[in-house]
Design a protein around this motif. Sequence first.
Motif, PDB file in Angstrom:
ATOM      1  N   THR A 286      83.975  41.068 -98.370  1.00 28.73           N
ATOM      2  CA  THR A 286      84.555  42.380 -98.215  1.00 28.73           C
ATOM      3  C   THR A 286      83.633  43.419 -98.837  1.00 28.73           C
ATOM      4  O   THR A 286      83.235  43.289 -99.991  1.00 28.73           O
ATOM      5  CB  THR A 286      85.934  42.437 -98.906  1.00 28.73           C
ATOM      6  OG1 THR A 286      86.768  41.433 -98.322  1.00 28.73           O
ATOM      7  CG2 THR A 286      86.574  43.794 -98.735  1.00 28.73           C
TER       8      THR A 286
ATOM      9  N   THR B   6      85.149  49.786-100.844  1.00 26.36           N
ATOM     10  CA  THR B   6      85.579  51.032-100.238  1.00 26.36           C
ATOM     11  C   THR B   6      84.550  52.101-100.569  1.00 26.36           C
ATOM     12  O   THR B   6      84.043  52.167-101.683  1.00 26.36           O
ATOM     13  CB  THR B   6      86.959  51.439-100.783  1.00 26.36           C
ATOM     14  OG1 THR B   6      87.865  50.376-100.520  1.00 26.36           O
ATOM     15  CG2 THR B   6      87.456  52.698-100.123  1.00 26.36           C
TER      16      THR B   6
ATOM     17  N   GLY C 111      86.235  46.991 -90.277  1.00 25.51           N
ATOM     18  CA  GLY C 111      86.209  47.951 -91.371  1.00 25.51           C
ATOM     19  C   GLY C 111      85.145  47.634 -92.408  1.00 25.51           C
ATOM     20  O   GLY C 111      84.573  48.539 -93.020  1.00 25.51           O
ATOM     21  N   ASN C 112      84.867  46.362 -92.628  1.00 30.08           N
ATOM     22  CA  ASN C 112      83.811  45.987 -93.574  1.00 30.08           C
ATOM     23  C   ASN C 112      82.447  46.432 -93.056  1.00 30.08           C
ATOM     24  O   ASN C 112      81.604  46.909 -93.827  1.00 30.08           O
ATOM     25  CB  ASN C 112      83.799  44.476 -93.813  1.00 30.08           C
ATOM     26  CG  ASN C 112      84.993  44.033 -94.628  1.00 30.08           C
ATOM     27  OD1 ASN C 112      85.448  44.742 -95.507  1.00 30.08           O
ATOM     28  ND2 ASN C 112      85.507  42.868 -94.319  1.00 30.08           N
TER      29      ASN C 112
ATOM     30  N   ASN D  30      82.155  50.147 -93.658  1.00 30.86           N
ATOM     31  CA  ASN D  30      81.849  50.440 -95.057  1.00 30.86           C
ATOM     32  C   ASN D  30      80.393  50.156 -95.391  1.00 30.86           C
ATOM     33  O   ASN D  30      79.745  50.939 -96.087  1.00 30.86           O
ATOM     34  CB  ASN D  30      82.751  49.627 -95.984  1.00 30.86           C
ATOM     35  CG  ASN D  30      84.186  50.080 -95.947  1.00 30.86           C
ATOM     36  OD1 ASN D  30      84.509  51.158 -95.445  1.00 30.86           O
ATOM     37  ND2 ASN D  30      85.076  49.258 -96.471  1.00 30.86           N
TER      38      ASN D  30
END
Length: 120
Positions: A36, A39, A63-64, A67
């Motif tokens: 992961t 954020t 989403g990773n 980021n």
Amino acid sequence: MIATILCGIVIAILLVIAGKHVYHLFHGEPVCCKETAPTVPEKKLEGDIVATKILHIDGMTCGNCKNRVELLLDDIDGAAAKVNLHYNTAAVRMTRDVSDEELRNALDGSGYTVTSIEKK
């Protein structure tokens, strides 16, 4: 007869693999990435925005990935990125003239590829 059994085994294996991915997806765990990514806080730029470039990027799937790409582009001095995963783009605001080569180099070796860059 043996072909039917083999086909059944292959289908069962594929269903188990797909089921694992769906399970992880619905539990908020990364499916495509092994780890992961942290954020990303929005990078604040000091000075006037002199240009914005839109990067079209291949290789982002979650989403990773978003980021990671934002972190890599935010490492460029005088640049702040905002990734749109739906369109596979990154809008990079700049307080200095950042070359296309510098933008591409920021993602080198990361598994993400800049396919085109347009000035906004």
